[in-house]
Design a protein around this motif. Structure first.
Motif, PDB file in Angstrom:
ATOM      1  N   LEU A 154       0.844  -1.188   0.000  1.00  0.00           N
ATOM      2  CA  LEU A 154       0.000   0.000   0.000  1.00  0.00           C
ATOM      3  C   LEU A 154       0.885   1.245   0.000  1.00  0.00           C
ATOM      4  O   LEU A 154       2.061   1.183   0.366  1.00  0.00           O
ATOM      5  N   ARG A 155       0.308   2.335  -0.450  1.00  0.00           N
ATOM      6  CA  ARG A 155       1.012   3.619  -0.408  1.00  0.00           C
ATOM      7  C   ARG A 155       0.148   4.654   0.333  1.00  0.00           C
ATOM      8  O   ARG A 155       0.371   5.850   0.198  1.00  0.00           O
ATOM      9  N   ASN A 156      -0.807   4.158   1.105  1.00  0.00           N
ATOM     10  CA  ASN A 156      -1.732   5.003   1.855  1.00  0.00           C
ATOM     11  C   ASN A 156      -1.724   4.603   3.326  1.00  0.00           C
ATOM     12  O   ASN A 156      -1.273   3.506   3.680  1.00  0.00           O
ATOM     13  N   PRO A 157      -2.258   5.437   4.206  1.00  0.00           N
ATOM     14  CA  PRO A 157      -2.448   5.024   5.602  1.00  0.00           C
ATOM     15  C   PRO A 157      -3.377   3.803   5.675  1.00  0.00           C
ATOM     16  O   PRO A 157      -4.254   3.623   4.823  1.00  0.00           O
ATOM     17  N   VAL A 158      -3.183   2.985   6.698  1.00  0.00           N
ATOM     18  CA  VAL A 158      -4.011   1.784   6.887  1.00  0.00           C
ATOM     19  C   VAL A 158      -5.297   2.162   7.608  1.00  0.00           C
ATOM     20  O   VAL A 158      -5.260   2.671   8.727  1.00  0.00           O
ATOM     21  N   HIS A 159      -6.442   1.942   6.949  1.00  0.00           N
ATOM     22  CA  HIS A 159      -7.706   2.112   7.661  1.00  0.00           C
ATOM     23  C   HIS A 159      -8.258   0.733   8.021  1.00  0.00           C
ATOM     24  O   HIS A 159      -7.692  -0.309   7.651  1.00  0.00           O
ATOM     25  N   ASN A 160      -9.348   0.722   8.750  1.00  0.00           N
ATOM     26  CA  ASN A 160      -9.859  -0.549   9.267  1.00  0.00           C
ATOM     27  C   ASN A 160     -10.394  -1.476   8.180  1.00  0.00           C
ATOM     28  O   ASN A 160     -10.539  -2.673   8.409  1.00  0.00           O
ATOM     29  N   GLY A 161     -10.686  -0.913   6.997  1.00  0.00           N
ATOM     30  CA  GLY A 161     -11.067  -1.760   5.871  1.00  0.00           C
ATOM     31  C   GLY A 161      -9.887  -2.577   5.391  1.00  0.00           C
ATOM     32  O   GLY A 161     -10.021  -3.773   5.077  1.00  0.00           O
ATOM     33  N   HIS A 162      -8.707  -1.931   5.307  1.00  0.00           N
ATOM     34  CA  HIS A 162      -7.490  -2.674   4.962  1.00  0.00           C
ATOM     35  C   HIS A 162      -7.234  -3.769   5.991  1.00  0.00           C
ATOM     36  O   HIS A 162      -6.936  -4.921   5.638  1.00  0.00           O
ATOM     37  N   ALA A 163      -7.338  -3.393   7.269  1.00  0.00           N
ATOM     38  CA  ALA A 163      -7.069  -4.352   8.338  1.00  0.00           C
ATOM     39  C   ALA A 163      -8.044  -5.528   8.295  1.00  0.00           C
ATOM     40  O   ALA A 163      -7.663  -6.680   8.511  1.00  0.00           O
ATOM     41  N   LEU A 164      -9.315  -5.237   8.006  1.00  0.00           N
ATOM     42  CA  LEU A 164     -10.320  -6.294   7.877  1.00  0.00           C
ATOM     43  C   LEU A 164      -9.899  -7.299   6.812  1.00  0.00           C
ATOM     44  O   LEU A 164      -9.971  -8.518   7.014  1.00  0.00           O
ATOM     45  N   LEU A 165      -9.445  -6.771   5.673  1.00  0.00           N
ATOM     46  CA  LEU A 165      -9.018  -7.632   4.573  1.00  0.00           C
ATOM     47  C   LEU A 165      -7.821  -8.491   4.976  1.00  0.00           C
ATOM     48  O   LEU A 165      -7.792  -9.703   4.710  1.00  0.00           O
TER      49      LEU A 165
END
Length: 360
Positions: free
Chosen positions: A143-154
Motif C-alpha cells: 500500500l502507499r496510503n495510511p491503513v484504515h480498518n477496511g485494509h485491516a479487515l481484509l
C-alpha cells in the motif's frame, strides 16, 4: 541493466537467465547519464556509484553505455506517451540520453539515515525473519496510503482463510512502498508513524505481522508494474499476494477515465511467466457499514447501508481536522494523519508569510 536485459524487460517483461530459466522482470532498472558524464567516463571499464552525499556505495564493473530511447521506454512501460505521467515527469523526461549498465558489486547496504532504516529489510533479511517466526505461509499486502480498518479487515480475513486452508502460522508482510509517490500521497515518514499506531492499538497483531519498507518508486504503470511488485514479494519469501482493483493504476493524465482496465492487473498476474509460485488473493471490497458502525465487506444486497470513504474524502477530513465515522480508522492512526496535514498547513502558512515579506 545492460542493454540486452533492458530490451528483454521492455519487450518480454522477463529476462532469460544464464541457466536458461525465465525470471519475470516487467520494469527496467536502469541508470541514466548525460552527454557530459558519458564523456567523463570515456573508455573506463568500471565506475563507482555514490549516494546523495558522494559516499561510495557500489562499483559497476564491465560497463556498457547505450542509448536511452525514452519514448520507447515510456510507451512499452505505460502503454501511452501522453503527457502528465507522474513518474515519467519525475525521473525520465529530464534524465540523461544514455543508460549505463554492468555487473554490480555492492560495497555496503544503502542507508537513508532518516530514522526508518530498521524497516528497510532486504529480501534475504525478510526470509530470515519469516523463518525465525516459523511461518508456513507469508501473505503480502502493498500500500502507499495510511491503513484504515477496511485494509485491516481484509488482512485479518486473509489470515483466517489461510488458517482454514490448513496453514498453522500465516504471517503478514505489510510492505508499504517507500520510493517516489505522487505529491498528494502521504509521505513515507508519516505513513510509517501511522502504521506503528495500527500495530500498537492491536488493529493488526504485531506477533503475526512484519512491517518493512519496499524501497521501489511508484511508477503508476498498472498491469506492467504490478508484476514487478509481485516478483519482488516472491524474492522476499511471500507465497500469497493480495491484489485489489486496478493495482498500480491511475487516472488517465489527459482524459476523464482510468488509464487501465480495473481487472487487468489481477488477470495478468494469474498468467505472467515467472510468477507461478505466487498465489493471487483477490481483494474483497470493504466499506463503512452504517448499521454496524464499522468497516465491513460490502454487501450488494443492501448498498444503502454502506458508505464509501475515498482517499480524497479521507484527506479532506484530515485537512479540516474533522473526524471520520467511528470505526473507520484507529484513533491513534487518525491523529497521526491530522498531525501531518497540520504540518503541511503550517509550512504553507510560513511560505506565504515569507513571500509576502519579499513582495513588501
Amino acid at each position: 541493466m545492460r542493454e540486452s536485459e533492458f530490451l528483454q524487460a521492455l519487450h518480454f517483461n522477463s529476462i532469460r537467465c544464464g541457466d536458461g530459466s525465465v525470471a519475470n522482470m516487467s520494469v527496467p532498472v536502469v541508470l541514466a547519464v548525460d552527454d557530459e558524464k558519458r564523456g567523463e567516463i570515456g573508455g573506463c571499464e568500471r565506475v563507482v556509484l555514490v549516494d546523495g552525499e558522494d559516499r561510495p556505495v557500489a562499483i559497476l564493473n564491465g560497463i556498457e553505455i547505450y542509448k536511452h530511447n525514452k519514448e520507447e521506454r515510456i510507451a512499452r512501460t505505460w502503454g501511452t506517451t501522453a503527457r502528465g505521467l507522474p513518474y515519467v515527469e519525475e525521473a525520465i523526461t529530464n534524465a540523461g540520453d544514455w543508460l549505463i549498465g554492468g555487473d554490480l558489486e555492492v560495497i555496503e547496504p544503502i542507508k537513508y539515515n532518516d530514522g526508518l532504516d530498521q524497516y528497510r529489510l532486504s529480501p534475504a533479511e525478510l526470509r530470515e525473519e519469516f523463518s525465525r517466526r516459523n511461518a508456513d505461509a507469508v501473505f503480502a499486502f502493498q500500500l502507499r496510503n495510511p491503513v484504515h480498518n477496511g485494509h485491516a479487515l481484509l488482512m485479518n480475513d486473509t489470515r483466517r482463510r489461510l488458517l482454514e486452508m490448513g496453514y498453522k502460522n500465516p504471517i503478514l508482510l505489510l510492505h508499504p512502498l517507500g520510493g517516489y509517490t505522487k505529491a498528494d500521497d502521504v509521505p513515507l515518514e508519516w505513513r510509517m508513524k501511522q502504521h506503528e499506531k495500527v500495530l500498537e492499538e492491536g488493529v493488526l497483531n504485531p506477533e503475526t505481522t512484519v512491517v518493512a519498507i519496499f524501497p521501489s518508486p511508484m511508477h503508476y504503470a498498472g498491469p506492467t508494474e504490478v508484476q514487478w511488485h509481485a516478483k519482488a514479494r516472491i524474492n522476499a519469501g511471500a507465497n500469497f499476494y493480495i491484489v485489489g482493483r486496478d493495482p498500480a493504476g491511475m487516472s488517465h493524465p489527459t482524459e476523464k477515465r482510468d488509464l487501465y482496465d480495473a481487472d487487468h492487473g489481477k488477470k495478468v498476474l494469474s498468467m505472467a511467466p515467472g510468477l507461478e509460485k505466487l498465489n493471487i488473493l483477490p481483494f474483497r471490497v470493504a466499506a463503512y457499514d452504517k448499521t454496524q458502525g464499522k468497516m465491513d465487506f460490502f454487501d450488494p444486497s443492501r448498498p444503502q447501508d454502506f458508505l464509501f470513504i475515498s482517499g480524497t474524502k479521507m484527506r479532506t477530513l484530515a485537512k479540516n481536522r474533522e473526524n471520520p465515522p467511528d470505526g473507520f480508522m484507529c484513533p491513534g492512526g487518525w491523529k497521526v494523519l491530522v498531525e501531518y496535514y497540520d504540518s503541511v498547513a503550517a509550512a504553507s502558512g510560513e511560505s506565504k508569510k515569507v513571500l509576502e515579506t519579499i513582495q513588501a
